[in-house]
Design an enzyme around this catalytic site. Structure first.
Site, mmCIF file in Angstrom:
data_model
loop_
_atom_site.group_PDB
_atom_site.id
_atom_site.type_symbol
_atom_site.label_atom_id
_atom_site.label_comp_id
_atom_site.label_asym_id
_atom_site.label_seq_id
_atom_site.Cartn_x
_atom_site.Cartn_y
_atom_site.Cartn_z
ATOM 1 N N LEU A 50 -3.988 6.500 1.580
ATOM 2 C CA LEU A 50 -2.338 7.273 1.727
ATOM 3 C C LEU A 50 -1.582 6.839 0.541
ATOM 4 O O LEU A 50 -0.713 7.501 0.242
ATOM 5 C CB LEU A 50 -1.899 7.047 2.923
ATOM 6 C CG LEU A 50 -2.700 7.522 4.219
ATOM 7 C CD1 LEU A 50 -2.110 6.891 5.454
ATOM 8 C CD2 LEU A 50 -2.438 9.248 4.248
ATOM 9 N N GLY A 51 -2.027 5.516 0.026
ATOM 10 C CA GLY A 51 -1.221 4.924 -0.747
ATOM 11 C C GLY A 51 -1.311 3.211 -0.923
ATOM 12 O O GLY A 51 -2.213 2.841 -0.085
ATOM 13 N N LYS A 52 -0.899 2.875 -2.049
ATOM 14 C CA LYS A 52 -1.017 1.500 -2.265
ATOM 15 C C LYS A 52 0.203 0.852 -2.367
ATOM 16 O O LYS A 52 1.566 1.233 -2.895
ATOM 17 C CB LYS A 52 -1.642 1.186 -3.800
ATOM 18 C CG LYS A 52 -3.054 1.421 -3.920
ATOM 19 C CD LYS A 52 -3.684 1.181 -5.035
ATOM 20 C CE LYS A 52 -5.029 1.903 -5.378
ATOM 21 N NZ LYS A 52 -5.521 1.404 -6.658
ATOM 22 N N GLY A 54 2.298 -3.515 -2.603
ATOM 23 C CA GLY A 54 1.983 -4.913 -3.086
ATOM 24 C C GLY A 54 0.845 -5.337 -2.943
ATOM 25 O O GLY A 54 0.016 -5.789 -3.991
ATOM 26 N N LYS A 57 -3.483 -1.779 0.831
ATOM 27 C CA LYS A 57 -3.966 -0.381 0.762
ATOM 28 C C LYS A 57 -3.775 0.460 1.963
ATOM 29 O O LYS A 57 -4.175 -0.391 3.029
ATOM 30 C CB LYS A 57 -5.502 -0.022 0.247
ATOM 31 C CG LYS A 57 -5.498 -0.472 -1.183
ATOM 32 C CD LYS A 57 -6.902 -0.149 -1.717
ATOM 33 C CE LYS A 57 -7.202 -0.670 -3.077
ATOM 34 N NZ LYS A 57 -8.513 -0.764 -3.357
ATOM 35 N N CYS A 58 -3.445 1.558 1.978
ATOM 36 C CA CYS A 58 -3.095 2.027 3.263
ATOM 37 C C CYS A 58 -4.119 3.391 3.446
ATOM 38 O O CYS A 58 -3.928 4.058 2.613
ATOM 39 C CB CYS A 58 -1.654 2.559 3.329
ATOM 40 S SG CYS A 58 -1.243 3.050 5.086
ATOM 41 N N LYS A 73 -3.015 -0.013 7.333
ATOM 42 C CA LYS A 73 -2.632 -0.960 6.124
ATOM 43 C C LYS A 73 -3.813 -2.013 6.208
ATOM 44 O O LYS A 73 -4.226 -2.702 7.162
ATOM 45 C CB LYS A 73 -1.567 -1.479 6.401
ATOM 46 C CG LYS A 73 -0.359 -1.319 5.341
ATOM 47 C CD LYS A 73 0.758 -1.516 5.886
ATOM 48 C CE LYS A 73 1.557 -2.859 4.900
ATOM 49 N NZ LYS A 73 2.988 -2.734 5.003
ATOM 50 N N ASP A 167 15.670 -3.979 3.540
ATOM 51 C CA ASP A 167 15.037 -3.197 2.157
ATOM 52 C C ASP A 167 15.138 -1.634 2.863
ATOM 53 O O ASP A 167 14.093 -0.867 2.452
ATOM 54 C CB ASP A 167 13.376 -3.585 2.152
ATOM 55 C CG ASP A 167 13.163 -3.066 0.567
ATOM 56 O OD1 ASP A 167 13.867 -2.730 0.035
ATOM 57 O OD2 ASP A 167 11.972 -3.148 0.234
HETATM 58 P P1 ADP Z 1 4.716 -1.046 0.091
HETATM 59 O O1 ADP Z 1 4.072 -2.398 -0.332
HETATM 60 O O2 ADP Z 1 4.945 -0.291 -1.213
HETATM 61 O O3 ADP Z 1 6.032 -1.604 0.778
HETATM 62 P P2 ADP Z 1 3.134 -0.480 2.060
HETATM 63 O O4 ADP Z 1 2.008 -1.564 1.850
HETATM 64 O O5 ADP Z 1 3.823 -0.608 3.246
HETATM 65 O O6 ADP Z 1 4.017 -0.226 0.885
HETATM 66 O O7 ADP Z 1 2.440 0.925 1.986
HETATM 67 C C1 ADP Z 1 1.706 1.428 0.845
HETATM 68 C C2 ADP Z 1 1.713 3.124 0.983
HETATM 69 O O8 ADP Z 1 0.999 3.213 1.927
HETATM 70 C C3 ADP Z 1 3.074 3.672 1.021
HETATM 71 O O9 ADP Z 1 3.755 3.783 -0.040
HETATM 72 C C4 ADP Z 1 2.559 4.781 1.725
HETATM 73 O O10 ADP Z 1 2.510 5.717 0.672
HETATM 74 C C5 ADP Z 1 1.468 4.595 2.566
HETATM 75 N N1 ADP Z 1 1.968 4.336 4.115
HETATM 76 C C6 ADP Z 1 2.158 3.053 4.453
HETATM 77 N N2 ADP Z 1 2.588 3.400 5.880
HETATM 78 C C7 ADP Z 1 2.364 4.501 6.151
HETATM 79 C C8 ADP Z 1 2.300 5.455 7.475
HETATM 80 N N3 ADP Z 1 2.474 5.004 8.572
HETATM 81 N N4 ADP Z 1 2.028 6.766 7.348
HETATM 82 C C9 ADP Z 1 1.620 7.546 6.283
HETATM 83 N N5 ADP Z 1 1.309 6.556 4.856
HETATM 84 C C10 ADP Z 1 1.798 5.403 4.775
#
Ligand code: ADP
Length: 320
Positions: A50-52, A54, A57-58, A73, A167
């Site tokens: 879904l995303g990365k 710091g 990885k999610c 996460k 934040d």
């Molecule tokens: P960061 O380190 O950018 O604050 P996170 O580690 O919390 O971000 O999450 C990384 C990415 O995972 C987010 O930018 C988002 O794209 C995705 N993500 C996080 N939580 C969720 C969720 N509950 N549902 C869908 N995507 C999520």
């Protein structure tokens, strides 16, 4: 007894450094012990990234028993090199776990194995308010109202539990299945021990940072979230943040001198502008409380209804 999808061939490696494991690498296992000592294993199937972030990885994951989808996460323990990182993660988990509200991403489960820490939470499949506002250029005042009331309700709830998010920004406001707004990412949050405590340190850089955090002299408290709410309100109405520049230093200067303006070409109501001005005050003690903001004329009485617990104005609107 549930059948796994066939694992990729690569995990049956013959490399002696990576002996074959009997667990396919797209399965995440959580071994639980209940109060009577009985052991059960919960299995999640790992899906799309879904995303990365710091450290994390999610991934989208599916509970193989219930077939429910969640967001998970995954934080590699080897990336938590400093004690401070571990403490931050523990505090993030503890705070997030303690908050249950319809406009906060729901915390579901946390566990670890040798390599990773896993945080399972509500899946928010529709990106964040950051992408939403970018797509629309800016929001109408009625959309801004509906969106802000959900955020205000959640932040009021957090503050009642002495939690400061620190934040708040559009990129941390996830959109749920029905496009309801959910605050996520408690990575910079803190919980006060007593009313009136002032925080001196903040590890990390909040996006919509308040002047007293930059100044650093007298510490900071709930008012940093109020400041961010002012920045968010402005950003929805205008389409870009009030103190945006090409570099961080110049942005900090504008924040410290409280220099921003509304582009004259945009049609923005006087009540919206007046609310932004009342929130974005350099001196934290002059800013309104969350409840003051909800009672503001800009919210046309909808905030008051929400405070009084009258029928949810957020679900009945959409045509005003
Ligand atoms: P960061 O380190 O950018 O604050 P996170 O580690 O919390 O971000 O999450 C990384 C990415 O995972 C987010 O930018 C988002 O794209 C995705 N993500 C996080 N939580 C969720 C969720 N509950 N549902 C869908 N995507 C999520």
């Amino acid at each position: 007894s549930s059948a796994y999808p066939v694992p990729p061939a690569s995990i049956h490696s013959t490399n002696p450094l990576h002996p074959p494991s009997d667990k396919p690498n797209n399965i995440i296992e959580h071994t639980k012990k209940d109060a009577t000592g009985r052991v059960s294993v919960k299995k999640y199937l790992k899906g799309a990234l879904l995303g990365k972030g710091g450290f994390a990885k999610c991934f989208q994951v599916t509970d193989l028993d219930t077939k429910e989808d969640w967001a998970c996460k995954i934080i590699q323990k080897s990336s938590l090199t400093k004690q401070r990182h571990k403490q931050k993660l523990q505090s993030e988990i503890k705070i997030h776990k303690s908050l249950s509200h319809k406009n906060i991403v729901r915390f579901h489960d946390v566990f670890e194995d040798k390599e990773n820490v896993y945080i399972v939470m509500e899946l928010c499949p529709n990106q964040t308010m950051l992408e939403h506002v970018k797509r629309r250029k800016r929001l109408s005042e009625s959309d801004t109202r509906r969106f802000m009331l959900q955020i205000l309700d959640a932040v009021r709830f957090m503050h009642q539990y002495r939690v400061i998010h620190r934040d708040l920004k559009l990129g941390n406001f996830f959109l749920g299945k029905n496009n309801e707004v959910k605050i996520g990412d408690f990575g910079l949050a803190c919980k006060l021990q007593f009313d009136g405590e002032r925080k001196k340190t903040l590890c990390g850089t909040p996006n919509y940072i308040a002047p007293e955090v930059l100044d650093g002299k007298d510490g900071h408290s709930y008012e940093v979230d109020i400041w961010s709410i002012g920045v968010i309100l402005y950003t929805c109405l205008v389409g870009k943040p009030p103190f945006e520049t090409a570099d961080v230093k110049s942005t900090y200067k504008l924040i410290q001198s409280n220099t921003y303006s509304f582009p004259p070409r945009l049609e923005i109501s006087e009540s919206a502008k007046a609310l932004v001005r009342s929130i974005l005050q350099s001196r934290p003690e002059k800013r309104p409380s969350i409840e003051d903001i909800m009672r503001d004329d800009f919210f046309l009485g909808q905030g008051i209804a929400l405070l009084q617990g009258r029928d949810d104005p957020l679900n009945t609107s959409g045509n005003n």
